[in-house]
Structure formats: C-alpha cells, structure tokens
Design a protein around this motif. Structure first.
Motif, PDB file in Angstrom:
ATOM      1  N   GLN A  77     -27.673  -2.939  -8.655  1.00 54.64           N
ATOM      2  CA  GLN A  77     -28.914  -2.866  -9.503  1.00 54.64           C
ATOM      3  C   GLN A  77     -29.595  -1.426  -9.733  1.00 54.64           C
ATOM      4  OE1 GLN A  77     -29.975  -5.281 -10.872  1.00 54.64           O
ATOM      5  NE2 GLN A  77     -28.065  -6.462 -10.617  1.00 54.64           N
ATOM      6  N   THR A  78     -29.338  -0.591  -8.369  1.00 52.80           N
ATOM      7  CA  THR A  78     -30.092   0.627  -8.170  1.00 52.80           C
ATOM      8  C   THR A  78     -29.559   1.832  -8.633  1.00 52.80           C
ATOM      9  OG1 THR A  78     -29.705   0.565  -6.113  1.00 52.80           O
ATOM     10  CG2 THR A  78     -31.862  -0.280  -6.807  1.00 52.80           C
ATOM     11  N   GLY A  79     -28.136   1.554  -8.798  1.00 53.44           N
ATOM     12  CA  GLY A  79     -27.365   2.733  -9.388  1.00 53.44           C
ATOM     13  C   GLY A  79     -27.357   4.270  -8.590  1.00 53.44           C
ATOM     14  N   MET A  80     -27.557   5.245  -9.165  1.00 52.66           N
ATOM     15  CA  MET A  80     -27.517   6.469  -8.020  1.00 52.66           C
ATOM     16  C   MET A  80     -28.920   6.522  -7.382  1.00 52.66           C
ATOM     17  SD  MET A  80     -28.860   8.902 -11.349  1.00 52.66           S
ATOM     18  CE  MET A  80     -28.808  10.401 -10.371  1.00 52.66           C
ATOM     19  N   ASN A  81     -29.668   5.799  -7.353  1.00 50.27           N
ATOM     20  CA  ASN A  81     -30.931   5.745  -6.543  1.00 50.27           C
ATOM     21  C   ASN A  81     -30.702   5.061  -5.391  1.00 50.27           C
ATOM     22  OD1 ASN A  81     -32.560   7.646  -8.000  1.00 50.27           O
ATOM     23  ND2 ASN A  81     -32.802   5.760  -9.571  1.00 50.27           N
ATOM     24  N   SER A  82     -29.496   4.232  -5.115  1.00 48.69           N
ATOM     25  CA  SER A  82     -29.233   3.267  -4.261  1.00 48.69           C
ATOM     26  C   SER A  82     -29.429   3.616  -2.835  1.00 48.69           C
ATOM     27  CB  SER A  82     -27.899   2.746  -4.162  1.00 48.69           C
ATOM     28  OG  SER A  82     -26.825   3.485  -4.154  1.00 48.69           O
ATOM     29  N   GLY A  83     -29.090   5.121  -2.651  1.00 53.77           N
ATOM     30  CA  GLY A  83     -29.170   5.717  -1.257  1.00 53.77           C
ATOM     31  C   GLY A  83     -30.549   5.726  -0.884  1.00 53.77           C
ATOM     32  N   TRP A  84     -31.563   6.000  -1.804  1.00 51.77           N
ATOM     33  CA  TRP A  84     -32.852   6.127  -1.322  1.00 51.77           C
ATOM     34  C   TRP A  84     -33.716   4.948  -1.153  1.00 51.77           C
ATOM     35  CZ3 TRP A  84     -34.704  10.470   0.334  1.00 51.77           C
ATOM     36  CH2 TRP A  84     -34.464  11.972  -0.215  1.00 51.77           C
ATOM     37  N   VAL A  85     -33.082   3.897  -2.017  1.00 50.83           N
ATOM     38  CA  VAL A  85     -33.546   2.676  -1.856  1.00 50.83           C
ATOM     39  C   VAL A  85     -33.107   1.971  -0.312  1.00 50.83           C
ATOM     40  CG1 VAL A  85     -33.687   0.174  -2.720  1.00 50.83           C
ATOM     41  CG2 VAL A  85     -33.731   2.007  -4.284  1.00 50.83           C
ATOM     42  N   LEU A  86     -31.991   2.113  -0.126  1.00 47.25           N
ATOM     43  CA  LEU A  86     -31.217   1.347   1.142  1.00 47.25           C
ATOM     44  C   LEU A  86     -31.924   2.305   2.353  1.00 47.25           C
ATOM     45  CD1 LEU A  86     -27.798   0.542  -0.023  1.00 47.25           C
ATOM     46  CD2 LEU A  86     -29.535  -1.150   0.651  1.00 47.25           C
ATOM     47  N   ALA A  87     -32.260   3.597   2.243  1.00 44.96           N
ATOM     48  CA  ALA A  87     -32.717   4.029   3.274  1.00 44.96           C
ATOM     49  C   ALA A  87     -34.068   4.065   3.630  1.00 44.96           C
ATOM     50  CB  ALA A  87     -32.750   5.901   2.736  1.00 44.96           C
ATOM     51  N   ILE A  88     -34.885   3.192   3.176  1.00 42.40           N
ATOM     52  CA  ILE A  88     -36.142   2.518   3.496  1.00 42.40           C
ATOM     53  C   ILE A  88     -36.051   1.869   4.740  1.00 42.40           C
ATOM     54  CG2 ILE A  88     -38.057   1.071   2.962  1.00 42.40           C
ATOM     55  CD1 ILE A  88     -37.373   1.725  -0.074  1.00 42.40           C
TER      56      ILE A  88
ATOM     57  N   ALA B  54     -25.562   9.809   1.086  1.00 37.45           N
ATOM     58  CA  ALA B  54     -24.242   9.218   0.877  1.00 37.45           C
ATOM     59  C   ALA B  54     -24.211   8.663  -0.706  1.00 37.45           C
ATOM     60  CB  ALA B  54     -23.783   8.081   1.830  1.00 37.45           C
ATOM     61  N   GLY B  55     -25.660   8.137  -1.073  1.00 35.21           N
ATOM     62  CA  GLY B  55     -25.799   7.769  -2.319  1.00 35.21           C
ATOM     63  C   GLY B  55     -25.362   8.790  -3.399  1.00 35.21           C
TER      64      GLY B  55
ATOM     65  N   PHE C  11     -27.789  -5.218   9.992  1.00 37.78           N
ATOM     66  CA  PHE C  11     -26.655  -6.095   9.646  1.00 37.78           C
ATOM     67  C   PHE C  11     -27.142  -7.016   8.281  1.00 37.78           C
ATOM     68  CE2 PHE C  11     -25.657  -5.953  14.084  1.00 37.78           C
ATOM     69  CZ  PHE C  11     -24.671  -5.286  14.020  1.00 37.78           C
ATOM     70  N   LEU C  12     -28.492  -7.314   8.296  1.00 37.87           N
ATOM     71  CA  LEU C  12     -28.985  -8.376   7.401  1.00 37.87           C
ATOM     72  C   LEU C  12     -29.069  -7.360   5.962  1.00 37.87           C
ATOM     73  CD1 LEU C  12     -31.953  -9.904   9.267  1.00 37.87           C
ATOM     74  CD2 LEU C  12     -29.739 -10.927   8.603  1.00 37.87           C
ATOM     75  N   LEU C  13     -29.370  -6.280   5.913  1.00 38.36           N
ATOM     76  CA  LEU C  13     -29.208  -5.350   4.846  1.00 38.36           C
ATOM     77  C   LEU C  13     -27.938  -5.053   4.435  1.00 38.36           C
ATOM     78  CD1 LEU C  13     -30.977  -3.821   2.634  1.00 38.36           C
ATOM     79  CD2 LEU C  13     -30.935  -2.124   4.358  1.00 38.36           C
ATOM     80  N   ALA C  14     -26.911  -5.114   5.296  1.00 39.45           N
ATOM     81  CA  ALA C  14     -25.585  -4.790   4.948  1.00 39.45           C
ATOM     82  C   ALA C  14     -24.928  -5.928   4.156  1.00 39.45           C
ATOM     83  CB  ALA C  14     -24.951  -4.625   6.072  1.00 39.45           C
ATOM     84  N   THR C  15     -25.603  -7.144   4.218  1.00 39.86           N
ATOM     85  CA  THR C  15     -25.031  -8.038   3.358  1.00 39.86           C
ATOM     86  C   THR C  15     -25.397  -8.189   1.880  1.00 39.86           C
ATOM     87  OG1 THR C  15     -26.739  -9.509   3.948  1.00 39.86           O
ATOM     88  CG2 THR C  15     -24.950  -9.740   5.631  1.00 39.86           C
ATOM     89  N   VAL C  16     -26.565  -7.495   1.745  1.00 41.47           N
ATOM     90  CA  VAL C  16     -26.817  -7.580   0.324  1.00 41.47           C
ATOM     91  C   VAL C  16     -26.897  -5.848  -0.270  1.00 41.47           C
ATOM     92  CG1 VAL C  16     -28.408  -9.551   0.534  1.00 41.47           C
ATOM     93  CG2 VAL C  16     -29.318  -7.141   1.073  1.00 41.47           C
ATOM     94  N   ALA C  17     -26.245  -5.003   0.388  1.00 38.22           N
ATOM     95  CA  ALA C  17     -26.161  -3.517   0.006  1.00 38.22           C
ATOM     96  C   ALA C  17     -25.463  -3.504  -1.218  1.00 38.22           C
ATOM     97  CB  ALA C  17     -25.609  -2.992   1.113  1.00 38.22           C
ATOM     98  N   PRO C  18     -24.258  -4.046  -1.279  1.00 40.52           N
ATOM     99  CA  PRO C  18     -23.607  -3.927  -2.503  1.00 40.52           C
ATOM    100  C   PRO C  18     -24.344  -4.575  -3.746  1.00 40.52           C
ATOM    101  CG  PRO C  18     -21.898  -4.690  -0.818  1.00 40.52           C
ATOM    102  CD  PRO C  18     -23.622  -4.749  -0.284  1.00 40.52           C
ATOM    103  N   ALA C  19     -24.947  -5.480  -3.667  1.00 42.16           N
ATOM    104  CA  ALA C  19     -25.666  -5.826  -4.702  1.00 42.16           C
ATOM    105  C   ALA C  19     -27.094  -4.850  -5.083  1.00 42.16           C
ATOM    106  CB  ALA C  19     -26.376  -7.331  -4.358  1.00 42.16           C
ATOM    107  N   VAL C  20     -27.559  -4.446  -3.998  1.00 44.38           N
ATOM    108  CA  VAL C  20     -28.607  -3.422  -4.242  1.00 44.38           C
ATOM    109  C   VAL C  20     -28.156  -2.172  -5.030  1.00 44.38           C
ATOM    110  CG1 VAL C  20     -30.396  -1.884  -2.980  1.00 44.38           C
ATOM    111  CG2 VAL C  20     -29.930  -4.011  -2.360  1.00 44.38           C
ATOM    112  N   HIS C  21     -26.838  -1.683  -4.522  1.00 41.99           N
ATOM    113  CA  HIS C  21     -26.148  -0.577  -5.125  1.00 41.99           C
ATOM    114  C   HIS C  21     -25.954  -0.958  -6.723  1.00 41.99           C
ATOM    115  CE1 HIS C  21     -23.541   2.700  -6.081  1.00 41.99           C
ATOM    116  NE2 HIS C  21     -22.304   1.541  -6.244  1.00 41.99           N
TER     117      HIS C  21
END
Length: 767
Positions: free
Chosen positions: A21-32, A94-95, A9-19
């Motif tokens: 910033q990281t673009g096409m690599n956002s899936g790998w970053v959030l999958a951490i 999904a990314g 839930f905590l990561l979900a709140t910032v996931a759009p911002a992460v996406h």
C-alpha cells in the motif's frame, strides 16, 4: 510490556500488505513501531536511573509455577533502547536499500520478528521464556542471513550460523535448567538474589561450562568465531542490525546478566578473560588482513565481542563500566559503518576496499559521517569510543589476575583497530579517484543517510557530553552486571596517565600499519595457509562426518526391511531391560502352581502347541489356523476366569482376523525357503529372548503391588458414580470408556478389511 514485546510479531503479519500500500515509503511507515517502542522504553529511564528494578509478570503455566515475566533494569533497558532505536533506522534504511526487491515484504516480516525476539530475550525474567526468545533469534537470523535464498553461498552461511548457535543453545538449555534446580526458581530476579547458591553448589563448574558454550557460540567467541563473517552473505541492513547491536551481543548480554551469580571466581575469569582476549585479537587481526568492506567490519565485530567478554570476565567495577561504555560505543559506530558500507555498495557498487578511493567528491555527506564513526572506532578524542578505550586500558591494567596477558593482547588489538578504522574511514574517500563498478552521481536518499548521520553524531555527542549517558543509563547497566552500584565514572579526560600513553601509542603504530597496509598483508600472508587448519575446517569435517554417519545408519538401520527394524527394536529393548534389571539387583518373582486346574493346563498346552506350529509349519493356511488357535485359547482363559466380555471380544477379533488373513494369503504364493538356517536360528533366539523377558516382567509385575487393588474402587463406585449394578458394564462404558471405544474401532477396522477382501475377490471371480 507484553504488547510492546509482541507488537513486532503482530506488525510482521501485516507488513507485506503495508508495503504493497505504501510502496517506497513503507520503510518509514513500518519504522514507526520501533520508534514508538524506543520512546516507551525511554520512559523507564528515570526509575531505572535511580536504581530501581521493575518486574512485570503474567501467569503462563500456573500448574508448573511458570510465569511470563519481564525484568527492566539498567542492563535490559540499555539493550532494549539499542534494539528499538537502531531498529528504527534499519527498517527505514531497508525500505530504500531493497527498493524494488521482489521479497522486500518478506524482509520486513523477518526483521520485525527478529526485533521482537531480541526484545523478548533481553527483557525476559523467566528462564524458559528467555530460552524461547533465544532460539527465535537463531531461527529469524537464519532466515535473514539466507534471505537471498537462491544464492548457494547465502544458504550455506545461514545453515552454518544456525547449526553453531542452535548447537550451543542446547547446551545452554541444560545449564539454565540446572540453575533453576539449584536455586529452586526459574525467575532471573530470584536467581540473581540467591547470593552464592550457584557458586557453592557442586554443579557450578558444569553450569558455567554449559552456559558459556551457549554464549560463546552465539557471540562468536574463539573457536566459534568463523560463522559471523560468513553471515555477511546477508543484505547490508541485516548485517548492520544483527552484527552491531543485537543478535551477536545476545551471548554477551547473558554473560553480563548472570555475572552476579556465576562471576567472581577464578574459573569465570580464566574462561571469559582468556577466550575473550583471544577472540579480541583474532578478530582484529583477521579484520586488518581482509579487504572486503563487510568482511573488515565483521571481523572487527568479532574483536568487539571478545573485548566485551574479556571485560565481563575481569569483573571489577572498572571493567564492568568499561564493558557497558564499549557496548554503547560499538553499537553506535558499528551500526553507522555497516550502513555506510551499504551506501558504498548501493551507490558505487563497492564490495572491496581495494576497489575504492576518492569518493569524497561524489559522496561528501557519507564521507563525513564515515570519518566520524571511524574516529570513534579508532578511539580518538573527543569521541565516545575514546572514553570507552581509556576505561578499557585501565580495566585490564588493574585486572585481579592475568593482567599482563590481557594488557598485552589489548594493546596489540588497539593498535590494529586504529589501522582498521583508517581503512574504513580514509581508504574509500581520500586519495586518487579509483574506478568503481558503478559511478556515483549523487548521495544516498535520506532514509539511508539518517541512520549513519544520527548514530555517528551520537558517538561524538556522548563523547563531549559523557554525563548524558553516564549516571543515568550506563551506571545503572553496570550496577546490574556488577551486582551492586559501581563507583567508577566516565570522563573524557583523566589527565596524563598510562592509559592515555597507551592510547597515543596505538594511534601512532596503527596509522603506521595503515600506511603500510599492503606490505602488512603480504607479510602476514602465511595466515591464509593456516586457515585450512582452523575451526571452520573442523566444522566442515564434522558436517561431512554427520552425513557419513547418516548414510551408514540409513544403510544399516533404515534399509527398508521390516525384519531388521523388528530385530533392532527387540534386541535394543532386551538389552536395555536386562541392564536395568541387573542394576536393580534382579527381579522378585513369587509364583505358585497350587490351585491350577487340569482344564487350565490343557488350554495352556494347546496354546503352546499352536504357537509352535505357527512358526514351524510350511503351510500359510496352517500358520493362520494355528494363530487362530492361539487366540481362541486366550479367549478360553478369559472365560475360565469370569471375564466373559473380554473373551467375547477376543473371539470376535480372532474370527475376523483369521478370515481376513485367509483371504489375503489365498492371493499370495506359497512359502519359499529363501532364508538360510543360520538366520532362522538367529531369529528364533531373538524371539525367545524377548518372550522370556516379557514373561519375567509380567510375573514380576503380578508379584509386586504398590497400591491397593483398583477392583475395590470399581465395586464401591459402580452404583453411585456409574448408576449401574452390573460392575463389568459400568467399567466398560464409564470407567474405561476410551478403552472400549478403542476395541470397537479395532473391530470396525477388521470388519472393513474383511468386507474389502470379500468384495475384491467377488469382483475378480466375475471377471
């Protein structure tokens, strides 16, 4: 543990911002995060594998003795590893699959929230928190299924899934509360250690039916199976995650979790065994008749859910071990096959198996892992699916009851499963090249291939090296479901026996059906006509009925006329109170007119006369004056009984109210005789009935005393607690300060209203 569960839930709140910033690599970053959670849960394996159950508790609602507690044993750990492990590949997939989608950031929010909800569900030791997470999975899955919200089909499918699962959830909540009442605890660990407390209780049947209704709707058991294939309107990563390893297995998880306390009875065996077997056969039969890529996989998931339910119902140690092995095998091969279906759509635009063929040259890696996953689905040696299939046959053959029926449906289902596996593993990649909507020029990107590659390979690895998951993880999970350590072990080879013969028979007949797939679908075409009378039609009719009832009650009860609202409220109150009084044996009323003074009788006579005039006069001013007389009469009664402060308040309120009503009514036309006499008589009867009821209740209340008068407390505590000798003042400003504040607010509002009316009339006069 709490941070691990809530981290999604905590990561979900910032996931759009992460996406962003990281673009096409956002899936790998959030999958951490899911990868880190997988490693965290994996650290529990040594302790859980040795037979430990770990309970972690935090205070939640201490006043109600409710804890926010989590239970880590073999069953919850198996699910947690599947949720986090497969979740890693889903987020990374999904990314790239949804790359460029305008709502990809929103997708990350939903998928991470869903992951956290599932983790909370399978790890909760408290029934209340379990149900909260249970409903969160329904809400997040509704949003995920309807992710493409501009598509009417997606919206309808999402609503259908929500209504079915939440409806069952309400029944589940009732069952869980009843379990807590019977056992005296809301903690699952304590309920599971309560022995036969639930089975021996008179509520056992009701608890089982309510709990299973919630589980059956969640895990798409017949007759609630129709919502799951419709949920394929969701994007492929959602289908792969929700319908392979997570949400649809939530009901299976809860049945497995409660098996030690609710299982081992004929009712449990019959309900789970029969409904599970019917779901198993229905799912695979509909799967082989379908041609849509995701539809075939969805119906085969229904088959798997039915198989797991049936095995839990059988309840022997062999059946429980088979259920855990089948659970793991299905999660691996079905997750891989769903992700591969997404690759087919992404690269070749294929949504139907009839549109596929000869893609092995353009997609060789995809074809390889599709074949490996399909072999596990079909139960071919040396895949882990074969291990689970062998144990499945052994379990139903040794079932303590209904062995013949369960074995027949299992063998028939196994035959059709082989045909389904051949369709998904052979049809798209072999044979002559079929023109697809898109021409694939290259393999899918690594982010999309990683999941199918690892999941399919694990199905092969665990088949060859069964010991890797047998004694450590699956034995602990089976022991948690069985209620004690199980003696059954997994093995790739048990020699030549009846389960092996049945497995070979299913392979031969299944491949025969595959090579005659078109003729089989034609021969069973009558099923398309029967679907019109299936449970989905019942759902549609019930929804239509709900709309009709809503329209009727809106037309009758919520028609915009205040008089009908009052009539409904008053008549309902009279009916309910009268019923309650009749059941209680009547009212005890002690009434005496001794000591009543002549002035009190005179005031009551004036009050009654004024009330009668107010409802019979044809003059608005006369009605207002009569109501004022009623109010002032009440004020006189207060004064006579030494409640001067209340009397003054009553006088002020009545004065302001009368002034305001006079100012309002002067701007309205006179009374018109629009109401027929019959309706006026009806209204008088209703008013009289309600008035008599209130009068009788007031007399009964004044005649009954359950405790000492509170006035003694006020007299005793006025000076030491309120620091005042005037008891009335102390009551008003200390003991009943909020009540006094309410009276002041009422007076202020009345004054504001009067001022507004006076000012409005003055402005009109100037004009």
């Amino acid at each position: 543990m709490l941070l691990a569960i809530l981290s999604g839930f905590l990561l979900a709140t910032v996931a759009p911002a992460v996406h962003r910033q990281t673009g096409m690599n956002s899936g790998w970053v959030l999958a951490i995060l899911p990868a880190a959670l997988f490693l965290y849960f994996l650290s529990f394996l040594p302790a859980v594998g040795s037979g430990e159950s770990i309970v972690i508790s935090y205070p939640w609602v201490p006043g109600l003795d409710i804890q926010l507690s989590f239970l880590v044993d073999g069953l919850s750990l198996l699910f947690a590893l599947l949720i986090s492990g497969i979740g890693f590949f889903i987020v990374a997939y999904a990314g790239r699959y949804l790359e460029g989608h305008k709502d990809l950031g929103r997708f990350y929010v939903l998928i991470l929230s869903f992951m956290a909800s599932m983790l909370g569900l399978v790890l909760s030791d408290n029934l209340i928190s379990l149900f909260v997470f249970w409903e969160l999975t329904s809400i997040t899955s509704y949003l995920l299924i309807g992710f493409n919200h501009e598509d009417a089909t997606a919206r309808r499918s999402a609503l259908q899934g929500l209504f079915v699962t939440v409806g069952g959830g309400l029944a589940l909540l009732t069952g869980l509360v009843m379990m807590a009442v019977v056992t005296g605890s809301y903690e699952l660990s304590e309920i599971l250690s309560s022995g036969d407390a639930l089975r021996d209780h008179g509520w056992y049947v009701a608890i089982v039916l309510l709990v299973l209704l919630g589980c059956f709707t969640k895990s798409a058991q017949v007759p609630f199976h129709f919502w799951l294939p419709r949920a394929m309107a969701a994007p492929t990563p959602v289908s792969a995650y929700l319908h392979s390893a997570t949400m649809v297995k939530a009901g299976v998880y809860l049945m497995a979790r409660l098996n030690p306390s609710l299982g081992a009875t004929d009712l449990w065996l019959i309900l789970l065994g029969v409904f599970g077997a019917l779901t198993m056969f229905t799912g695979v039969f509909m799967s082989i008749r379908s041609t849509g890529v995701k539809q075939v996989l969805a119906y085969s998931t229904v088959m798997a859910l039915g198989t797991l339910t049936m095995l839990i119902g059988v309840g022997t140690d062999t059946a429980i071990m088979a259920a855990m092995a089948f659970l793991l095998a299905h999660s691996l091969y079905k997750g891989a096959l769903f992700l591969i279906a997404g690759i087919l759509d992404h690269e070749a635009g294929c949504k139907d198996f009839l549109q596929t063929g000869g893609l092995r040259h353009a997609l060789p890696i995809t074809a390889t892992f599709a074949a490996i996953a399909a072999l596990s689905l079909g139960g071919v040696i040396p895949m882990f699916g074969f291990v689970a299939k062998e144990l499945l046959f052994e379990a139903v053959l040794e079932a303590p009851s209904l062995s013949g029926l369960l074995s027949l449906l299992t063998v028939a289902s196994a035959i059709l499963v082989v045909a389904v596996a051949a369709v998904v593993g052979i049809k798209p990649y072999w044979g002559p090249r079929v023109e697809t909507p898109k021409t694939p020029h290259h393999e899918a990107p690594p982010a999309m291939l990683a999941g199918p590659a690892v999941l399919a390979s694990l199905g092969l690895l665990f088949g060859v090296g069964v010991a890797m998951v047998d004694r450590g993880l699956l034995s602990a999970a089976a022991g948690a479901v069985y209620g004690s350590p199980v003696e059954t072990y997994l093995s790739l080879w048990h020699g030549f026996n009846l389960p092996l013969m049945l497995s070979l028979l299913s392979l031969v007949l299944g491949l025969t059906i595959y090579f005659n797939w078109d003729r089989f679908r034609t021969a069973t075409g009558f099923m398309d006509d029967l679907k019109r009378f299936g449970p989905e039609r019942a759902y549609d009719k019930s929804m239509d009925g709900l709309v009709s009832i809503s329209e009727w009650q809106t037309r009758v009860l919520q028609n915009g006329y205040l008089r009908y609202y009052l009539l409904t409220i008053l008549l309902s109150t009279v009916a309910l109170v009268t019923f309650s009084i009749a059941r209680a044996g009547g009212l005890e009323i002690q009434m005496s007119l001794a000591g009543v003074r002549i002035q009190e009788l005179a005031i009551v006579a004036v009050l009654l006369l004024a009330a009668l005039v107010s409802v019979t006069t044809s003059s608005r001013l006369g009605a207002v004056a009569s109501l004022g007389a009623v109010g002032f009469s009440v004020a006189l009664i207060y004064v006579l009984f030494s409640a001067a402060d209340v009397g003054i308040t009553q006088v002020l309120v009545e004065t302001l109210t009368v002034i305001m009503l006079v100012l309002v009514l002067f701007r309205l036309p006179g009374f018109l005789g629009l109401t027929p006499q019959a309706l006026r008589i009806r209204d008088a009867v209703v008013a009289l009935a309600f008035g008599v009821m209130v009068a009788l209740l007031s007399l009964a209340a004044s005649s009954t005393r359950f405790a000492d008068s509170i006035s003694e407390y006020f007299i005793r505590e006025s000076e030491p607690s309120g620091f005042g000798r005037n008891i009335v003042n102390v009551i008003l400003v200390d003991f009943r300060a909020l009540d006094t504040l309410g009276e002041i607010v009422v007076l202020a509002l009345a004054a504001v209203g009067v001022y507004a009316m006076i000012k409005l009339r003055a402005e009109d006069n100037r004009k």
